[in-house]
Scaffold this motif. Structure first.
Motif, PDB file in Angstrom:
ATOM      1  N   GLU A  14       0.833  -1.193   0.000  1.00  0.00           N
ATOM      2  CA  GLU A  14       0.000   0.000   0.000  1.00  0.00           C
ATOM      3  C   GLU A  14       0.875   1.253   0.000  1.00  0.00           C
ATOM      4  O   GLU A  14       1.809   1.366   0.813  1.00  0.00           O
ATOM      5  CB  GLU A  14      -0.921   0.025   1.217  1.00  0.00           C
ATOM      6  CG  GLU A  14      -1.937  -1.104   1.223  1.00  0.00           C
ATOM      7  CD  GLU A  14      -2.932  -0.998   2.364  1.00  0.00           C
ATOM      8  OE1 GLU A  14      -4.081  -1.444   2.185  1.00  0.00           O
ATOM      9  OE2 GLU A  14      -2.553  -0.479   3.433  1.00  0.00           O
ATOM     10  N   VAL A  15       0.563   2.182  -0.909  1.00  0.00           N
ATOM     11  CA  VAL A  15       1.221   3.474  -0.962  1.00  0.00           C
ATOM     12  C   VAL A  15       0.199   4.519  -0.539  1.00  0.00           C
ATOM     13  O   VAL A  15      -0.828   4.709  -1.201  1.00  0.00           O
ATOM     14  CB  VAL A  15       1.763   3.780  -2.367  1.00  0.00           C
ATOM     15  CG1 VAL A  15       2.428   5.166  -2.392  1.00  0.00           C
ATOM     16  CG2 VAL A  15       2.769   2.708  -2.797  1.00  0.00           C
ATOM     17  N   VAL A  16       0.462   5.173   0.599  1.00  0.00           N
ATOM     18  CA  VAL A  16      -0.483   6.097   1.205  1.00  0.00           C
ATOM     19  C   VAL A  16      -0.092   7.521   0.847  1.00  0.00           C
ATOM     20  O   VAL A  16       0.964   8.014   1.276  1.00  0.00           O
ATOM     21  CB  VAL A  16      -0.523   5.916   2.738  1.00  0.00           C
ATOM     22  CG1 VAL A  16      -1.574   6.831   3.354  1.00  0.00           C
ATOM     23  CG2 VAL A  16      -0.792   4.462   3.092  1.00  0.00           C
ATOM     24  N   SER A  17      -0.928   8.191   0.065  1.00  0.00           N
ATOM     25  CA  SER A  17      -0.641   9.573  -0.340  1.00  0.00           C
ATOM     26  C   SER A  17      -1.747  10.520   0.105  1.00  0.00           C
ATOM     27  O   SER A  17      -1.884  11.622  -0.444  1.00  0.00           O
ATOM     28  CB  SER A  17      -0.477   9.653  -1.862  1.00  0.00           C
ATOM     29  OG  SER A  17      -1.638   9.177  -2.517  1.00  0.00           O
ATOM     30  N   GLY A  18      -2.534  10.103   1.071  1.00  0.00           N
ATOM     31  CA  GLY A  18      -3.612  10.927   1.586  1.00  0.00           C
ATOM     32  C   GLY A  18      -3.866  10.563   3.034  1.00  0.00           C
ATOM     33  O   GLY A  18      -3.070   9.861   3.666  1.00  0.00           O
ATOM     34  N   PRO A  19      -4.983  11.004   3.592  1.00  0.00           N
ATOM     35  CA  PRO A  19      -5.278  10.727   5.000  1.00  0.00           C
ATOM     36  C   PRO A  19      -5.220   9.232   5.299  1.00  0.00           C
ATOM     37  O   PRO A  19      -5.778   8.416   4.567  1.00  0.00           O
ATOM     38  CB  PRO A  19      -6.697  11.280   5.182  1.00  0.00           C
ATOM     39  CG  PRO A  19      -6.863  12.264   4.083  1.00  0.00           C
ATOM     40  CD  PRO A  19      -6.057  11.757   2.934  1.00  0.00           C
ATOM     41  N   ASP A  20      -4.533   8.902   6.370  1.00  0.00           N
ATOM     42  CA  ASP A  20      -4.386   7.507   6.769  1.00  0.00           C
ATOM     43  C   ASP A  20      -5.339   7.251   7.935  1.00  0.00           C
ATOM     44  O   ASP A  20      -5.102   7.710   9.056  1.00  0.00           O
ATOM     45  CB  ASP A  20      -2.945   7.235   7.186  1.00  0.00           C
ATOM     46  CG  ASP A  20      -2.652   5.754   7.317  1.00  0.00           C
ATOM     47  OD1 ASP A  20      -3.522   4.953   6.952  1.00  0.00           O
ATOM     48  OD2 ASP A  20      -1.552   5.412   7.800  1.00  0.00           O
ATOM     49  N   LEU A  21      -6.436   6.563   7.667  1.00  0.00           N
ATOM     50  CA  LEU A  21      -7.432   6.306   8.700  1.00  0.00           C
ATOM     51  C   LEU A  21      -6.907   5.255   9.674  1.00  0.00           C
ATOM     52  O   LEU A  21      -6.667   4.112   9.299  1.00  0.00           O
ATOM     53  CB  LEU A  21      -8.743   5.822   8.075  1.00  0.00           C
ATOM     54  CG  LEU A  21      -9.541   6.866   7.289  1.00  0.00           C
ATOM     55  CD1 LEU A  21     -10.731   6.217   6.614  1.00  0.00           C
ATOM     56  CD2 LEU A  21     -10.002   7.997   8.190  1.00  0.00           C
ATOM     57  N   VAL A  22      -6.731   5.670  10.910  1.00  0.00           N
ATOM     58  CA  VAL A  22      -6.229   4.739  11.915  1.00  0.00           C
ATOM     59  C   VAL A  22      -7.366   4.145  12.731  1.00  0.00           C
ATOM     60  O   VAL A  22      -7.181   3.144  13.424  1.00  0.00           O
ATOM     61  CB  VAL A  22      -5.220   5.435  12.855  1.00  0.00           C
ATOM     62  CG1 VAL A  22      -3.987   5.840  12.072  1.00  0.00           C
ATOM     63  CG2 VAL A  22      -5.841   6.650  13.539  1.00  0.00           C
ATOM     64  N   ARG A  23      -8.534   4.754  12.667  1.00  0.00           N
ATOM     65  CA  ARG A  23      -9.706   4.212  13.354  1.00  0.00           C
ATOM     66  C   ARG A  23     -10.955   4.702  12.644  1.00  0.00           C
ATOM     67  O   ARG A  23     -11.041   5.844  12.214  1.00  0.00           O
ATOM     68  CB  ARG A  23      -9.748   4.667  14.818  1.00  0.00           C
ATOM     69  CG  ARG A  23     -10.930   4.097  15.604  1.00  0.00           C
ATOM     70  CD  ARG A  23     -10.919   4.575  17.050  1.00  0.00           C
ATOM     71  NE  ARG A  23     -11.032   6.035  17.160  1.00  0.00           N
ATOM     72  CZ  ARG A  23     -12.188   6.702  17.072  1.00  0.00           C
ATOM     73  NH1 ARG A  23     -13.326   6.053  16.853  1.00  0.00           N
ATOM     74  NH2 ARG A  23     -12.206   8.017  17.199  1.00  0.00           N
ATOM     75  N   LEU A  24     -11.915   3.808  12.489  1.00  0.00           N
ATOM     76  CA  LEU A  24     -13.191   4.173  11.883  1.00  0.00           C
ATOM     77  C   LEU A  24     -14.296   3.344  12.519  1.00  0.00           C
ATOM     78  O   LEU A  24     -14.292   2.115  12.416  1.00  0.00           O
ATOM     79  CB  LEU A  24     -13.170   3.937  10.365  1.00  0.00           C
ATOM     80  CG  LEU A  24     -14.487   4.131   9.619  1.00  0.00           C
ATOM     81  CD1 LEU A  24     -14.960   5.572   9.740  1.00  0.00           C
ATOM     82  CD2 LEU A  24     -14.354   3.742   8.162  1.00  0.00           C
ATOM     83  N   ASP A  25     -15.217   3.997  13.189  1.00  0.00           N
ATOM     84  CA  ASP A  25     -16.394   3.337  13.736  1.00  0.00           C
ATOM     85  C   ASP A  25     -17.612   3.843  12.984  1.00  0.00           C
ATOM     86  O   ASP A  25     -17.861   5.059  12.923  1.00  0.00           O
ATOM     87  CB  ASP A  25     -16.547   3.645  15.232  1.00  0.00           C
ATOM     88  CG  ASP A  25     -15.563   2.850  16.079  1.00  0.00           C
ATOM     89  OD1 ASP A  25     -15.497   1.627  15.894  1.00  0.00           O
ATOM     90  OD2 ASP A  25     -14.859   3.457  16.897  1.00  0.00           O
ATOM     91  N   ALA A  26     -18.356   2.938  12.391  1.00  0.00           N
ATOM     92  CA  ALA A  26     -19.587   3.290  11.677  1.00  0.00           C
ATOM     93  C   ALA A  26     -20.566   2.150  11.891  1.00  0.00           C
ATOM     94  O   ALA A  26     -20.496   1.125  11.215  1.00  0.00           O
ATOM     95  CB  ALA A  26     -19.313   3.516  10.191  1.00  0.00           C
TER      96      ALA A  26
ATOM     97  N   GLU B  42     -10.581   8.644  13.020  1.00  0.00           N
ATOM     98  CA  GLU B  42      -9.343   9.377  13.238  1.00  0.00           C
ATOM     99  C   GLU B  42      -8.439   9.160  12.041  1.00  0.00           C
ATOM    100  O   GLU B  42      -8.304   8.037  11.542  1.00  0.00           O
ATOM    101  CB  GLU B  42      -8.637   8.907  14.510  1.00  0.00           C
ATOM    102  CG  GLU B  42      -9.323   9.307  15.797  1.00  0.00           C
ATOM    103  CD  GLU B  42      -8.542   8.876  17.024  1.00  0.00           C
ATOM    104  OE1 GLU B  42      -7.344   8.551  16.863  1.00  0.00           O
ATOM    105  OE2 GLU B  42      -9.120   8.863  18.120  1.00  0.00           O
ATOM    106  N   ALA B  43      -7.820  10.259  11.570  1.00  0.00           N
ATOM    107  CA  ALA B  43      -6.913  10.182  10.429  1.00  0.00           C
ATOM    108  C   ALA B  43      -5.599  10.851  10.774  1.00  0.00           C
ATOM    109  O   ALA B  43      -5.573  11.910  11.417  1.00  0.00           O
ATOM    110  CB  ALA B  43      -7.535  10.841   9.204  1.00  0.00           C
TER     111      ALA B  43
END
Length: 819
Positions: free
Chosen positions: A195-207, A223-224
């Motif tokens: 994975e190449v991350v070039s934007g916000p890196d979501l470290v937590r997502l609750d939905a 959280e990003a």
């Protein structure tokens, strides 16, 4: 919510699936990847994602070696061009599942150690990755690890050969003698990603979607991390269906918090397929960043309310305010060698289940957590999912700090992965843990662990919702966990314990997450790798027959018991003199018995609110527990259950001196108007009695009618009074629903051991643009009629026919067949 790879538009995910090779060594022969250079190893092509057995194993299921006994090394090379990783981007390796004791090196640098095949890991390798790269994995010998001296368990189990497996977070598939092939899963069984991350890196997502009255609510809390110097998220919105909702963005020290919720009045609900339409809504998160918009695909979500009715000791799922009778089966795996198999086969298997009017599937603790595709497909098909944690029978060392940390990480990660799936309605700590402890004689206070009793339910409530039903283990409840009249029960009274059929009515089962369990014989053409003419005592045949460890009987003996009970024949004598007839009756008897049990359980007077057959699909060719075979083709038992599980069902129940009772169940949201007809036929197929009645069965309601009341005179319909010889051979109840061309019918045979007059049902096949149909006709009573049309699969099979009846059955072309 755990997002699949590629869900964030600013993260480029590349599956590393080509160019892999593997080699084996003795345990601990090498400790570092660098030591492989120049070593005379036999490198062979490997499959990733996949297992060692998938790559090098023989085609048969019984010639595999002990893969746990050696170390297995995997390696591959890949390139990362400078243009693919601009300045400021982060690079990571993502491992979705490594079985089981694994280490990883990138370009000679150790980047990962993993001891849990159920935990995915993401490793930042920005400072290690180069233009040309070599990734090396090793899977250490589990056999060697089991030699380590550890404390003894408080109870033992015969489920597995080695008690110390309890220390290792791995599947029991391949390690359970008696009913799984001895193929230990070793290797990168789930995908490996770059994975190449070039934007916000979501470290937590609750939905976690929920329902408040008629309002669908989807709260989001994420959280990003910043992805480069000066980069930031300025605004965010949530789209559900065609509606957008603004979210709040708050900047903290090194992260950005994004939160808010969507509220949709009058939202279309998600229903189990037997009770409505499983409506799903596309969902996405859009982030306005300093580098442009970023989209996060949250998949499709459903809004439903699930609770558990425990009134008077019941165990009844209530979905959107409607009590649901749950029926279905226990899932095994899409493929026993790879533990995954192709997605199209996965979908075909689940569609078979849905077509049989099942509405629940259990992923049990002896298997593996299933793929994202599994849960998405269950969402789409309206199949409820009962999810176990991958624990079974053993005394897990949850007091050990390292083990506890690993198990807790596993549970939290899996619950986050299941958050957005409306199909997931129940969670259980594992399979038969309390039962095994109690049967071993352990005191009640050690039947369960603090982790399953306190920590796990807390995590379930936090991540799936406080109303999500949770059990510490299955079975549980009552004086003994395995007593069937209290709590949830593994019901094998009718089945392994050879109880009479009446036991299904009198046992008082409330809910059976496992039940029945018969050696179900496939069709002759479905016995891949077996000689269809081989007698059942032949060793090749017996390979496909399951048995419990430590018993001196197998489940073919169980089936033979009910063959004698239901058909009144001596199974040994029958298979010795007429093998074809023995197999034909064996194919029919398990279907008849299971259909009888479900008819009893669906009765309004019965406290049972559901049962899941043990298994859905066989692990290997043969007469296994599955209602479909290992190639995902229906067995005869499937068709009997399909009729018994129908949302609108007519049942005929024996009530002894009170005669036969007719029940009509309607699970649909609309009332059913129609004509109920009952016919009685004498032993010579002569119609002796017929009566009709106009009926209305309310929406999601049942109608109960006495046959004697309908007929208006005494018939001795159950042959309980025995005044003279048996007067009738069969009773047929039909429901003709207004406005529909088809009719529903159910047969009750007075004595299946009574020969019928010679009858040769006729079949006429008609081809048309959409496929084909066959028209069955019978001049006399006929039972267990099979449609044999090579290249085609009937939508209904193993049917009973009344004199003069015509039944049209759709034929579906098998793959590769032409009309």
């Amino acid at each position: 919510m755990s997002l699949p790879a590629g869900s964030v538009s600013s993260t480029r995910a590349t599956r590393l699936s080509s160019g892999w090779t593997l080699a084996s060594t003795t345990p601990d022969q090498f400790t570092e990847a660098a030591e492989l250079a120049g070593a005379p190893l036999d490198w062979r092509p490997a499959i990733v994602p996949g297992t060692v057995a998938q790559a090098i194993g023989p085609s048969d299921l019984d010639g595999h070696e002990e893969y746990d006994a050696r170390d297995w090394w995997y390696r591959c090379s890949f390139k990362v061009a400078a243009s693919e990783r601009p300045t400021g981007t982060r690079v990571r390796l993502r491992f979705d599942g490594l079985a089981t004791l694994a280490e990883a090196w990138l370009n000679g640098t150790r980047v990962l150690e993993s001891t849990n095949m159920f935990v995915a890991a993401a490793v930042d390798v920005t400072d290690v990755v180069a233009a040309s790269n070599e990734l090396v994995l090793v899977f250490r010998s589990l056999t060697r690890a089991l030699e380590q001296k550890r404390p003894r368990p408080r109870w033992k189990t015969k489920l597995v050969d080695h008690q110390q497996l309890r220390w290792h977070r791995t599947t029991l598939l391949g390690r359970i003698p008696g009913w799984t092939p001895r193929i230990q899963p070793v290797g990168p069984w789930r995908p490996v990603w770059l994975e190449v991350v070039s934007g916000p890196d979501l470290v937590r997502l609750d939905a976690r979607p929920r329902l408040e009255g008629t309002v669908g609510v989807l709260p989001v809390d994420a959280e990003a991390r910043a992805w480069s110097a000066g980069a930031r998220v300025d605004a965010a919105s949530l789209r559900v269906g065609d509606r957008d909702f603004d979210l709040t963005v708050e900047h903290e020290e090194d992260t950005t918090r994004i939160h808010g919720e969507a509220r949709i009045p009058g939202v279309a609900l998600w229903w189990p397929r037997t009770h409505g339409t499983p409506v799903l809504h596309a969902c996405a998160l859009t982030l306005a960043t300093t580098d442009g918009p970023v989209t996060v695909d949250l998949g499709r979500v459903g809004f439903r309310d699930v609770s558990l009715d425990t009134t008077n000791g019941d165990v009844r799922f209530v979905v959107n305010g409607v009590p649901v009778f749950c029926r279905g089966a226990c899932w095994t795996t899409n493929d026993v060698v790879s533990l995954s198999g192709p997605d199209d086969r996965l979908r075909r298997t689940l569609e078979l289940m849905a077509d049989a009017h099942a509405n629940m599937v259990r992923v049990g603790g002896t298997m593996v957590y299933e793929s994202d595709a599994f849960y998405r497909t269950c969402d789409e098909l309206g199949l409820l999912v009962w999810q176990d944690f991958m624990c079974a029978n053993m005394d897990y060392p949850t007091d050990d700090a390292a083990f506890r940390e690993s198990l807790e990480a596993e549970v939290e990660q899996q619950l986050r992965r299941l958050q957005g799936h409306p199909s997931v309605v129940a969670v259980c700590g594992g399979s038969e843990i309390e039962q095994q402890a109690a049967m071993f004689g352990a005191p009640r206070e050690v039947w369960t662990h603090e982790f399953f009793a306190e920590t796990a339910p807390r995590l379930v409530a936090e991540l799936l919702g406080e109303r999500t039903p949770y059990w510490t283990s299955t079975p549980t409840g009552g004086a003994m966990p395995f007593h069937v009249g209290t709590g949830i029960a593994h019901y094998f009274g009718v089945g392994a314990y050879l109880r009479p059929l009446e036991d299904a009515r009198t046992a008082g089962v409330r809910f059976g997450p496992e039940c029945l369990g018969f050696s179900n014989v496939p069709e002759p053409e479905n016995l891949r790798g077996l000689d269809a003419s081989a007698p059942p005592h032949d060793p090749t045949w017996k390979h496909g027959v399951p048995r419990d460890s430590g018993t001196n009987w197998d489940f073919e003996d169980v089936r033979d018991h009910y063959l004698r009970l239901v058909y009144g024949v001596d199974p040994v004598e029958l298979r010795s003199s007429d093998l074809e007839r023995y197999l034909a009756r064996s194919r029919a008897v398990t279907g008849r018995v299971m259909a009888h049990v479900f008819d009893e359980w669906r009765s309004p007077e019965n406290p049972c609110a559901g049962g899941l057959v043990w298994f859905l699909q066989d692990l290997r060719p043969g007469a296994g527990w599955g209602i479909i075979d290992s190639d995902a083709r229906p067995k005869p038992v499937y068709h009997y259950l399909k009729r018994a599980w129908a949302p609108i069902r007519v049942a005929l129940l024996d009530r002894g001196l009170d005669g036969v009772r007719i029940e009509v169940h309607n699970e649909t949201a609309a009332a059913v108007d129609g004509t109920l007809e009952v016919s009685m036929y004498g032993p010579g197929s002569v119609l002796t009695t017929r009566a009709t009645k106009r009926v209305v069965v309310g929406a999601r309601d049942s109608l109960v009618e006495s046959l004697d009341a309908m007929v208006g005179h005494f018939t001795d319909s159950t042959y309980a009074y025995r005044f003279g010889p048996l007067a009738h051979a069969a009773i047929v109840a039909r429901l003709r629903i207004d406005g529909r061309s088809e009719e529903l019918s159910t047969f009750r045979w007075s004595a299946l051991d009574t020969p019928l007059p010679a009858s040769e049902p006729r079949a006429t096949v008609r081809l048309h643009e959409r496929g084909a149909t066959t028209l069955l006709e019978a001049s006399k009573l006929a039972r267990d009629v099979r449609v044999d049309c090579p290249g085609w699969t009937p939508s209904e099979d193993w049917v009973d026919l009344a004199p003069g009846e015509k039944r049209e059955i759709a034929l579906v072309a098998d793959r590769g067949s032409e009309p």
